[in-house]
Design a protein around this motif. Structure first.
Motif, PDB file in Angstrom:
ATOM      1  N   ALA A 122       0.836  -1.202   0.000  1.00  0.00           N
ATOM      2  CA  ALA A 122       0.000   0.000   0.000  1.00  0.00           C
ATOM      3  C   ALA A 122       0.872   1.253   0.000  1.00  0.00           C
ATOM      4  O   ALA A 122       0.608   2.203  -0.747  1.00  0.00           O
ATOM      5  N   ARG A 123       1.933   1.267   0.812  1.00  0.00           N
ATOM      6  CA  ARG A 123       2.828   2.434   0.872  1.00  0.00           C
ATOM      7  C   ARG A 123       3.573   2.600  -0.449  1.00  0.00           C
ATOM      8  O   ARG A 123       3.705   3.702  -0.970  1.00  0.00           O
ATOM      9  N   ALA A 124       4.057   1.498  -1.011  1.00  0.00           N
ATOM     10  CA  ALA A 124       4.800   1.579  -2.275  1.00  0.00           C
ATOM     11  C   ALA A 124       3.895   2.076  -3.404  1.00  0.00           C
ATOM     12  O   ALA A 124       4.313   2.915  -4.207  1.00  0.00           O
ATOM     13  N   THR A 125       2.664   1.565  -3.484  1.00  0.00           N
ATOM     14  CA  THR A 125       1.758   2.030  -4.545  1.00  0.00           C
ATOM     15  C   THR A 125       1.392   3.491  -4.314  1.00  0.00           C
ATOM     16  O   THR A 125       1.281   4.262  -5.268  1.00  0.00           O
ATOM     17  N   SER A 126       1.237   3.893  -3.062  1.00  0.00           N
ATOM     18  CA  SER A 126       0.945   5.285  -2.749  1.00  0.00           C
ATOM     19  C   SER A 126       2.101   6.193  -3.184  1.00  0.00           C
ATOM     20  O   SER A 126       1.893   7.259  -3.764  1.00  0.00           O
ATOM     21  N   MET A 127       3.325   5.738  -2.916  1.00  0.00           N
ATOM     22  CA  MET A 127       4.500   6.513  -3.327  1.00  0.00           C
ATOM     23  C   MET A 127       4.580   6.608  -4.853  1.00  0.00           C
ATOM     24  O   MET A 127       4.843   7.677  -5.408  1.00  0.00           O
ATOM     25  N   PHE A 160      -5.499   1.204  -6.660  1.00  0.00           N
ATOM     26  CA  PHE A 160      -5.496   2.572  -7.187  1.00  0.00           C
ATOM     27  C   PHE A 160      -6.904   3.163  -7.169  1.00  0.00           C
ATOM     28  O   PHE A 160      -7.092   4.328  -6.821  1.00  0.00           O
ATOM     29  N   VAL A 161      -7.906   2.368  -7.547  1.00  0.00           N
ATOM     30  CA  VAL A 161      -9.296   2.833  -7.503  1.00  0.00           C
ATOM     31  C   VAL A 161      -9.665   3.192  -6.064  1.00  0.00           C
ATOM     32  O   VAL A 161     -10.295   4.227  -5.813  1.00  0.00           O
TER      33      VAL A 161
END
Length: 179
Positions: A122-127, A160-161
């Motif tokens: 979750a953190r990596a996709t947020s970054m 992402f959605v």
């Protein structure tokens, strides 16, 4: 007999020759244009530095950099950050992280580690999402690729959605959605 090491040495020698030619061509074109802000000595010093870099580096090695050169690069980077009004690295959109790291730098290896289900993905996709959406100075937006051995493209898409809409992955999967 001519072995693999001999071929490698020949390729490196050709690389050195091409690099020297490029440095000389650059210096030649700089010296032919008589500009008041560029003296002949400046061109000579620049050519010496380039030739020294070529002499001390192979195609897969970084040149040896003196402490003075490293300090000058640091000062130039700091001046660019001041001019930009913020960190020079790729911004993730996570303000405290960007401030602490100065943005993600090309030379950095950033490792997110933790126990299972602690939010690493979750953190990596947020970054990644933040970097792709955030204006990166005059360079436009960062191009981001996410490689996951644990999640499919659809699962990442669902994340992402969820980030954009606030609709949880569970609600997306169960079909409990309103208009």
């Amino acid at each position: 007999s001519f072995g693999a090491e001999d071929y490698a040495d020949a390729i490196i020698d050709l690389w050195h020759r091409r690099s020297v030619n490029e440095a000389l061509d650059e210096a030649r074109s700089e010296i032919q244009v008589a500009r008041p802000d560029t003296s002949a000595m400046t061109v000579i010093e620049g050519l010496e530095a380039k030739l020294s870099d070529i002499a001390t580096a192979g195609p897969d090695q970084r040149p040896i950099v003196s402490a003075a050169q490293a300090a000058m690069r640091a000062i130039t980077s700091a001046e660019a950050a001041v001019k930009r009004g913020g960190p020079m690295g790729i911004l993730t959109g996570i303000r405290d992280l960007d401030r602490a790291l100065g943005g993600l730098q090309q030379s950095d290896l950033v490792i997110l580690a933790g126990r299972p289900s602690m939010g690493k993905t979750a953190r990596a996709t947020s970054m990644g999402k933040g970097a792709a959406e955030h204006e990166q100075g005059g360079d436009g937006r960062a191009k981001v690729a996410i490689f996951s051995l644990e999640m499919s493209a659809e699962q990442l898409g669902q994340r992402f959605v969820a980030m954009d809409t606030g609709i949880t992955v569970e609600r997306q999967r169960s079909g409990h959605l309103s208009q």
